[in-house]
Design a protein around this motif. Structure first.
Motif, PDB file in Angstrom:
ATOM      1  N   ASP A  49       0.821  -1.217   0.000  1.00 32.87           N
ATOM      2  CA  ASP A  49       0.000   0.000   0.000  1.00 32.87           C
ATOM      3  C   ASP A  49       0.857   1.271   0.000  1.00 32.87           C
ATOM      4  N   SER A  50       1.763   1.356  -0.941  1.00 35.46           N
ATOM      5  CA  SER A  50       2.652   2.504  -1.062  1.00 35.46           C
ATOM      6  C   SER A  50       1.946   3.654  -1.796  1.00 35.46           C
ATOM      7  N   GLU A  51       2.239   4.872  -1.406  1.00 33.95           N
ATOM      8  CA  GLU A  51       1.654   6.042  -2.068  1.00 33.95           C
ATOM      9  C   GLU A  51       2.123   6.157  -3.522  1.00 33.95           C
ATOM     10  N   TYR A  52       3.365   5.789  -3.784  1.00 32.55           N
ATOM     11  CA  TYR A  52       3.872   5.840  -5.152  1.00 32.55           C
ATOM     12  C   TYR A  52       3.101   4.881  -6.055  1.00 32.55           C
ATOM     13  N   VAL A  53       2.849   3.682  -5.567  1.00 30.88           N
ATOM     14  CA  VAL A  53       2.106   2.687  -6.343  1.00 30.88           C
ATOM     15  C   VAL A  53       0.684   3.176  -6.590  1.00 30.88           C
ATOM     16  N   ASN A  54       0.056   3.727  -5.560  1.00 31.57           N
ATOM     17  CA  ASN A  54      -1.316   4.238  -5.715  1.00 31.57           C
ATOM     18  C   ASN A  54      -1.383   5.393  -6.699  1.00 31.57           C
ATOM     19  N   THR A  55      -0.406   6.303  -6.670  1.00 34.11           N
ATOM     20  CA  THR A  55      -0.388   7.438  -7.587  1.00 34.11           C
ATOM     21  C   THR A  55      -0.221   6.981  -9.031  1.00 34.11           C
TER      22      THR A  55
ATOM     23  N   VAL B 139       4.653   0.527 -11.163  1.00 35.91           N
ATOM     24  CA  VAL B 139       5.845   0.864 -10.403  1.00 35.91           C
ATOM     25  C   VAL B 139       5.863  -0.030  -9.158  1.00 35.91           C
ATOM     26  N   LEU B 140       7.038  -0.466  -8.781  1.00 34.43           N
ATOM     27  CA  LEU B 140       7.194  -1.295  -7.592  1.00 34.43           C
ATOM     28  C   LEU B 140       8.012  -0.532  -6.569  1.00 34.43           C
TER      29      LEU B 140
END
Length: 64
Positions: A35-41, A50-51
């Motif tokens: 649940d990373s913000e980068y992945v969600n964005t 993106v991983l």
């Protein structure tokens, strides 16, 4: 007599392993951040995949 040495050796091994206190692993580890913000964005903007990883390298500043 040989059996005695084997039993003492096994007891010593179990005691020495059981008494070790390590909070963090000594080996470098890589794991995925859930649940990373980068992945969600990237998912929200349809930019692709993106991983995001968590990288642990003990004593990284002293390895050179």
């Amino acid at each position: 007599m040989k059996r005695f040495y084997v039993i003492v050796s096994i007891a010593f091994l179990l005691i020495s392993v059981g008494c070790s206190n390590k909070n963090e692993p000594e080996a470098p580890t890589i794991s995925i951040k859930s649940d990373s913000e980068y992945v969600n964005t990237f998912k929200d903007l349809n930019l692709g995949v993106v991983l995001d990883f968590y990288f642990y390298l003990p004593n990284a500043d002293k390895r050179w």
